[in-house]
Design a protein around this motif. Structure first.
Motif, PDB file in Angstrom:
ATOM      1  N   ILE A 198     -10.659  -2.846 -11.310  1.00  0.00           N
ATOM      2  CA  ILE A 198     -11.954  -3.512 -11.307  1.00  0.00           C
ATOM      3  C   ILE A 198     -13.099  -2.509 -11.318  1.00  0.00           C
ATOM      4  O   ILE A 198     -14.130  -2.722 -11.959  1.00  0.00           O
ATOM      5  CB  ILE A 198     -12.078  -4.447 -10.076  1.00  0.00           C
ATOM      6  CG1 ILE A 198     -11.016  -5.551 -10.129  1.00  0.00           C
ATOM      7  CG2 ILE A 198     -13.474  -5.058 -10.005  1.00  0.00           C
ATOM      8  CD1 ILE A 198     -11.173  -6.546 -11.235  1.00  0.00           C
ATOM      9  N   ASP A 199     -12.925  -1.366 -10.625  1.00  0.00           N
ATOM     10  CA  ASP A 199     -14.011  -0.394 -10.577  1.00  0.00           C
ATOM     11  C   ASP A 199     -14.240   0.302 -11.913  1.00  0.00           C
ATOM     12  O   ASP A 199     -15.238   1.010 -12.079  1.00  0.00           O
ATOM     13  CB  ASP A 199     -13.781   0.641  -9.468  1.00  0.00           C
ATOM     14  CG  ASP A 199     -12.414   1.308  -9.555  1.00  0.00           C
ATOM     15  OD1 ASP A 199     -11.504   0.727 -10.161  1.00  0.00           O
ATOM     16  OD2 ASP A 199     -12.252   2.417  -9.003  1.00  0.00           O
ATOM     17  N   TYR A 200     -13.338   0.100 -12.886  1.00  0.00           N
ATOM     18  CA  TYR A 200     -13.534   0.661 -14.219  1.00  0.00           C
ATOM     19  C   TYR A 200     -14.140  -0.345 -15.194  1.00  0.00           C
ATOM     20  O   TYR A 200     -14.390  -0.019 -16.352  1.00  0.00           O
ATOM     21  CB  TYR A 200     -12.199   1.144 -14.796  1.00  0.00           C
ATOM     22  CG  TYR A 200     -11.671   2.432 -14.192  1.00  0.00           C
ATOM     23  CD1 TYR A 200     -12.430   3.167 -13.289  1.00  0.00           C
ATOM     24  CD2 TYR A 200     -10.418   2.916 -14.524  1.00  0.00           C
ATOM     25  CE1 TYR A 200     -11.954   4.345 -12.744  1.00  0.00           C
ATOM     26  CE2 TYR A 200      -9.924   4.102 -13.972  1.00  0.00           C
ATOM     27  CZ  TYR A 200     -10.706   4.803 -13.087  1.00  0.00           C
ATOM     28  OH  TYR A 200     -10.226   5.972 -12.538  1.00  0.00           O
ATOM     29  N   LEU A 201     -14.344  -1.586 -14.747  1.00  0.00           N
ATOM     30  CA  LEU A 201     -14.856  -2.633 -15.630  1.00  0.00           C
ATOM     31  C   LEU A 201     -16.355  -2.828 -15.433  1.00  0.00           C
ATOM     32  O   LEU A 201     -16.883  -2.663 -14.339  1.00  0.00           O
ATOM     33  CB  LEU A 201     -14.138  -3.954 -15.362  1.00  0.00           C
ATOM     34  CG  LEU A 201     -12.632  -3.997 -15.615  1.00  0.00           C
ATOM     35  CD1 LEU A 201     -12.090  -5.391 -15.318  1.00  0.00           C
ATOM     36  CD2 LEU A 201     -12.303  -3.609 -17.053  1.00  0.00           C
ATOM     37  N   SER A 202     -17.028  -3.216 -16.507  1.00  0.00           N
ATOM     38  CA  SER A 202     -18.456  -3.535 -16.431  1.00  0.00           C
ATOM     39  C   SER A 202     -18.804  -4.457 -17.591  1.00  0.00           C
ATOM     40  O   SER A 202     -18.000  -4.681 -18.500  1.00  0.00           O
ATOM     41  CB  SER A 202     -19.309  -2.251 -16.494  1.00  0.00           C
ATOM     42  OG  SER A 202     -19.112  -1.594 -17.742  1.00  0.00           O
ATOM     43  N   GLY A 203     -20.020  -4.983 -17.552  1.00  0.00           N
ATOM     44  CA  GLY A 203     -20.523  -5.790 -18.668  1.00  0.00           C
ATOM     45  C   GLY A 203     -19.666  -6.992 -18.999  1.00  0.00           C
ATOM     46  O   GLY A 203     -19.379  -7.245 -20.173  1.00  0.00           O
TER      47      GLY A 203
END
Length: 424
Positions: free
Chosen positions: A287-292
């Motif tokens: 999750i900490d690598y996901l955005s947008g």
């Protein structure tokens, strides 16, 4: 001279700084402007650093290395009961007009029994709130309608149509006066706990009920991504996300169907298990690598894919859903035998309690065997290591994993000057 404000407009920007500099600590000020992958200036970093320090100053430390100064978060879980990262979510930026209109609207609609049309609101604002100013701030009908629509979507304003008129009133609030203990607990341990932190602000600060031995606080900065993914799952939607590549450190777009959030009770790390329609496969994402996260159309396959994931979890030790290059399911067999002395029944209880999948079989009074078929046998290695010195025999269908396990033990023996050889 560069100036900064504690308030922020783009939380994703702050999230990236917190993650890269303060949580993982793998970037330094000198990295800005020195790498083609990092486009922001060092001065921009200084502004963001001061902003973050205003929220987390009591919990920040640094170390100097030959490569430069590294700043990081340093927190003793024995001394805090509330996640300090939640302060960042309470610092959203706004314009003068936004904050003025917000308080004016809720002053007029202070009671859920009070209701107004847009025209009535505009008249009351002009006559009661702005008439005394030499140069009053003007709000047009479009601005007020947009703000009311925003509050209706947030659930704090209710719209009611009567004939051709639309009336707006404040939504009745829920009574949470008896929930303080529950909010204190779940705001610190549940995904999106920042919601509980906002609700706790309504209570006078008193005695904290809970203290946490293992307090996983860094997931707080991922709450926005989690909330969007939960919405997508509830509405059974496809989403487009940006995923940071660990190898290239550059985001890649992916179109996925989010299915389930898995949270490690050992590390607090949060993963998303999703289905990739383009490649016809399941995959996990940190999750900490996901955005947008962008919500797209609903998918009729959600229930079918969730049921398939339920079946797959009987072979998942962690988050790996490894399959072969044709997308076919591929399982690896793992088993190991441990010796238990007469007074060590607690070892057997550990095997039964800590195994997530698989079976524990009693071979004789002193020998027990654990076995499982999993997608990725490497995920079991850290757990199996905790039984070192009791393991009599082990067998992995993936010989590479088994051999690496034995090489690691031999390296440990050499490190401690122990003569010995790992048995088969």
């Amino acid at each position: 001279m560069s100036t900064y404000s504690e308030l922020i407009k783009n939380f994703e920007k702050i999230r990236a700084y917190m993650r890269d500099f303060y949580v993982y600590g793998f970037r330094k000020r000198a990295d800005y402007g020195a790498s083609p992958k990092v486009t922001k200036s060092a001065r921009s970093y200084d502004d963001e650093r001061r902003r973050i320090e205003s929220w987390l100053g009591d919990h920040m430390s640094f170390v100097r290395t030959p490569e430069g100064k590294s700043v990081f978060i340093s927190i003793d879980s024995r001394t805090i009961s509330h996640n300090p990262f939640y302060n960042a979510w309470k610092a959203k930026s706004f314009t003068d007009g936004d904050i003025t209109l917000h308080f004016v609207l809720f002053d007029i609609l202070h009671d859920p029994a009070e209701r107004r049309t847009v025209t009535e609101l505009l008249c009351e604002i002009d006559e009661k709130y702005l008439s005394g100013f030499e140069e009053p701030m003007m709000f047009d009908e479009s601005t007020v309608r947009k703000k009311l629509k925003e509050y209706c979507e947030a659930g704090i304003i209710t719209a009611e149509k009567e004939g051709r008129k639309m009336y707006y009133r404040r939504t009745e609030g829920a009574d949470v006066s008896e929930l303080e203990d529950a909010l204190q607990y779940f705001s610190e341990v549940a995904p999106c706990g920042v919601i509980g932190a906002f609700l706790l602000d309504k209570f006078p600060r008193g005695t904290d009920t809970f203290a946490f031995k293992h307090h996983y606080i860094t997931g707080a900065i991922d709450s926005g991504v989690l909330a969007a993914l939960f919405t997508a799952m509830r509405e059974r939607r496809v989403v487009t996300v940006s995923n940071i590549s660990r190898r290239e450190n550059m985001p890649r777009k992916a179109r996925i169907i989010p299915l389930r959030i898995l949270v490690s009770v050992q590390s607090g790390r949060q993963h998303l298990v999703a289905y990739l329609p383009e490649y016809n496969q399941f995959q996990s994402y940190r999750i900490d690598y996901l955005s947008g996260v962008k919500l797209e159309e609903p998918t009729p396959r959600f229930d079918e894919l969730r049921a398939e994931l339920d079946r797959m979890q009987s072979h998942m030790w962690g988050v790996s859903t490894k399959r072969n290059k044709w997308g076919e399911e591929h399982l690896e067999h793992v088993e190991f035998t441990v010796r238990v002395e007469d007074h060590e029944a607690y070892i057997v209880r550990r095997l039964e309690r800590e195994k997530r999948i698989g079976t524990v079989e009693r071979l004789d009074d002193h020998t027990y065997r654990f076995s499982a078929d999993v997608y990725d046998s490497g995920e079991l290695i850290p757990w199996i290591r905790t039984f070192i010195c009791r393991i009599e025999k082990m067998n992995f269908s993936d010989r590479t994993q088994e051999n690496q396990f034995k090489k690691d033990l031999e390296a440990m023996y050499r490190m401690y000057g122990i003569d010995g050889e790992v048995s088969e």
